[in-house]
Design a protein around this motif. Structure first.
Motif, PDB file in Angstrom:
ATOM      1  N   GLU A 120       0.844  -1.195   0.000  1.00 27.24           N
ATOM      2  CA  GLU A 120       0.000   0.000   0.000  1.00 27.24           C
ATOM      3  C   GLU A 120       0.881   1.247   0.000  1.00 27.24           C
ATOM      4  O   GLU A 120       1.868   1.312   0.717  1.00 27.24           O
ATOM      5  CB  GLU A 120      -0.921  -0.010   1.223  1.00 27.24           C
ATOM      6  N   GLY A 121       0.486   2.200  -0.798  1.00 30.65           N
ATOM      7  CA  GLY A 121       1.275   3.435  -0.903  1.00 30.65           C
ATOM      8  C   GLY A 121       2.064   3.465  -2.190  1.00 30.65           C
ATOM      9  O   GLY A 121       2.113   4.469  -2.875  1.00 30.65           O
ATOM     10  N   GLU A 135       7.844   6.809   8.883  1.00 33.38           N
ATOM     11  CA  GLU A 135       7.848   5.552   9.651  1.00 33.38           C
ATOM     12  C   GLU A 135       6.411   5.110   9.935  1.00 33.38           C
ATOM     13  O   GLU A 135       6.107   3.919   9.927  1.00 33.38           O
ATOM     14  CB  GLU A 135       8.616   5.734  10.968  1.00 33.38           C
ATOM     15  N   GLU A 136       5.519   6.079  10.172  1.00 33.75           N
ATOM     16  CA  GLU A 136       4.111   5.766  10.461  1.00 33.75           C
ATOM     17  C   GLU A 136       3.444   5.102   9.267  1.00 33.75           C
ATOM     18  O   GLU A 136       2.690   4.129   9.419  1.00 33.75           O
ATOM     19  CB  GLU A 136       3.329   7.043  10.842  1.00 33.75           C
ATOM     20  N   GLU A 137       3.729   5.607   8.058  1.00 39.12           N
ATOM     21  CA  GLU A 137       3.149   4.989   6.863  1.00 39.12           C
ATOM     22  C   GLU A 137       3.693   3.575   6.688  1.00 39.12           C
ATOM     23  O   GLU A 137       2.958   2.659   6.310  1.00 39.12           O
ATOM     24  CB  GLU A 137       3.429   5.819   5.606  1.00 39.12           C
ATOM     25  N   ASP A 139       4.572   1.624   9.087  1.00 43.59           N
ATOM     26  CA  ASP A 139       3.887   0.798  10.101  1.00 43.59           C
ATOM     27  C   ASP A 139       2.519   0.335   9.605  1.00 43.59           C
ATOM     28  O   ASP A 139       2.085  -0.780   9.887  1.00 43.59           O
ATOM     29  CB  ASP A 139       3.685   1.594  11.406  1.00 43.59           C
ATOM     30  N   ARG A 140       1.838   1.210   8.851  1.00 44.99           N
ATOM     31  CA  ARG A 140       0.468   0.906   8.390  1.00 44.99           C
ATOM     32  C   ARG A 140       0.428   0.041   7.142  1.00 44.99           C
ATOM     33  O   ARG A 140      -0.559  -0.640   6.884  1.00 44.99           O
ATOM     34  CB  ARG A 140      -0.274   2.212   8.069  1.00 44.99           C
ATOM     35  N   SER A 141       1.474   0.109   6.315  1.00 45.42           N
ATOM     36  CA  SER A 141       1.424  -0.497   4.984  1.00 45.42           C
ATOM     37  C   SER A 141       1.323  -2.029   5.028  1.00 45.42           C
ATOM     38  O   SER A 141       1.985  -2.684   5.827  1.00 45.42           O
ATOM     39  CB  SER A 141       2.658  -0.082   4.178  1.00 45.42           C
ATOM     40  N   ARG A 142       0.489  -2.560   4.144  1.00 41.94           N
ATOM     41  CA  ARG A 142       0.280  -4.010   4.029  1.00 41.94           C
ATOM     42  C   ARG A 142       0.459  -4.419   2.570  1.00 41.94           C
ATOM     43  O   ARG A 142       0.266  -3.620   1.660  1.00 41.94           O
ATOM     44  CB  ARG A 142      -1.158  -4.389   4.444  1.00 41.94           C
ATOM     45  N   PRO A 149       2.089  -7.408   6.701  1.00 41.95           N
ATOM     46  CA  PRO A 149       2.584  -6.073   7.038  1.00 41.95           C
ATOM     47  C   PRO A 149       3.961  -5.817   6.398  1.00 41.95           C
ATOM     48  O   PRO A 149       4.795  -6.731   6.322  1.00 41.95           O
ATOM     49  CB  PRO A 149       2.698  -6.100   8.569  1.00 41.95           C
ATOM     50  N   ARG A 151       6.433  -4.192   7.580  1.00 39.76           N
ATOM     51  CA  ARG A 151       7.515  -4.419   8.552  1.00 39.76           C
ATOM     52  C   ARG A 151       7.935  -5.895   8.582  1.00 39.76           C
ATOM     53  O   ARG A 151       9.118  -6.210   8.667  1.00 39.76           O
ATOM     54  CB  ARG A 151       7.087  -3.984   9.950  1.00 39.76           C
TER      55      ARG A 151
END
Length: 401
Positions: A120-121, A135-137, A139-142, A149, A151
């Motif tokens: 995602e993104g 870093e927040e994006e 963390d959210r990306s799948r 995830p 990460r």
């Protein structure tokens, strides 16, 4: 003295890379998969052999840094692929960068991670290297393929905890990206080189319709609130109206229509539509947006199923740098007189993000049958070799200008 591009070695490198994750006549190298990571390690070896300082950073970008004096150019693209897709998309621009480095040109070479948007993104590598991936994006990306995830994928690929590199301000005079056309424009005109004028922006939308789920036999046609029919009627209206407001090369696509619950004997209670349009000109994109909003309003006046429109993403088009385009045009006219043209890019590329930090330009090779994002994607070897020579010549011209 003109730098000599070793086109034979360039073609050999392309074919060697093609063997990593081979799928039929194409490749399957989704981002951070074992095949993708093998190709990144292969690239590090190639860059090192060309005398560059090569490494892989914490988002998976492979970067080869020229050790000598500048001015420097940045050259590259990406090496992961779409699922069961073509062998040239992305790989061509990276291997061309290797060829320029091997010829002794002062280039840094980069393979940006996840241009293909498996996560995602999308454009994770090029957005990270210009400082636009938080870093927040991350963390959210799948993963769009299996929901993994980002990460977790980075950890499995051995990249967790590694620093993410940033472009060095002022180091590069410009960025060149060579790519396959992914369309029929060059081939249909019998041309061999495309000098890209600009890269389209993609504006993505979610359109959601709320109806009433009910029995397909017991509910009369007059009583129904069929979200699926409302969706189809709006899409037909868009297709009818957009030609009045769009540009010459605008495109629009309904990538997904999802009906709930999606059973043959149930009236759909809701419908979700993923819709996008593309153009290189912001005024055209804005006209298309105004038309879309007007048609949703008209749908809501007419239909029993109200529609809500949500913008999912809104990219900025990138116009290619005039001086870099001039260098490409002069090189094309020298090496392929009368066999080149100017043209826009209908696809998104890493170059549109790198263009936020430095001048950027792109060069297209023909695609046989216009096929791309499919394993049958191909380009004639003589066209690949010619375009690599054009790129080398243009790089020299631009560096010395």
């Amino acid at each position: 003295m003109m730098a000599r591009i070793d086109t034979e070695q360039f073609l050999k490198d392309l074919n060697d890379l093609r063997r990593i994750g081979a799928y039929r006549t194409g490749v399957h190298r989704p981002t951070y998969s074992p095949q993708d990571m093998e190709s990144r390690r292969w690239l590090v070896e190639k860059l090192t052999a060309c005398g560059l300082e090569a490494s892989i950073d914490g988002i998976g970008n492979v970067y080869g840094r020229h050790k000598g004096p500048g001015p420097h150019l940045l050259v590259g693209s990406h090496i992961e692929s779409q699922n069961q897709a073509g062998w040239l998309d992305g790989a061509l621009g990276v291997v061309a960068g290797v060829a320029l480095a091997r010829a002794g040109l002062p280039v840094d070479v980069c393979a940006f991670a996840d241009e293909e948007g498996h996560f995602e993104g999308g454009f994770l590598g090029s957005r990270s290297i210009i400082g636009e991936l938080s870093e927040e994006e991350m963390d959210r990306s799948r993963s769009r393929n299996d929901g993994q995830p980002l990460r977790e994928a980075l950890a499995a690929a051995g990249l967790a905890g590694k620093p993410r590199m940033q472009l060095e301000p002022g180091r590069h005079k410009g960025f060149f990206e060579m790519h396959i056309e992914q369309g029929t424009n060059l081939e249909s005109q019998g041309l061999r080189v495309g000098v890209v004028t600009g890269i389209v922006a993609i504006w993505q939308w979610l359109i959601r319709f709320e109806g009433q789920q009910d029995h397909a036999g017991g509910t009369t046609m007059a009583e129904r609130k069929d979200a699926g029919l409302s969706a189809v009627r709006l899409l037909a209206a868009i297709d009818q109206e957009f030609p009045r407001v769009c540009g010459e090369r605008s495109t629009w696509t309904t990538g997904r229509i999802a009906l709930e619950p999606g059973a043959p004997s149930i009236i759909p209670g809701s419908a979700e539509v993923l819709f996008q349009f593309r153009d290189v000109a912001v005024p055209v994109l804005e006209r298309m947006e105004q038309t879309l909003r007007r048609l949703v309003q008209e749908s809501n006046r007419r239909e029993k199923c109200p529609a809500t429109l949500t913008q999912k993403s809104r990219a900025t088009p990138a116009i290619c740098d005039p001086a870099m385009m001039a260098a490409l045009e002069a090189a094309a006219q020298d090496l392929a007189p009368g066999a080149w043209t100017r043209m826009p890019s209908g696809a998104g590329h890493d170059a549109q993000y790198i263009a936020k930090r430095m001048p950027a330009a792109m060069l297209f090779t023909p695609s046989i049958g216009g096929i791309s994002h499919h394993w049958a994607e191909d380009t004639k070897e003589e066209d690949l070799a010619l375009c690599c020579e054009v790129l080398g010549s243009a790089a020299e011209r631009f560096l010395s200008a």
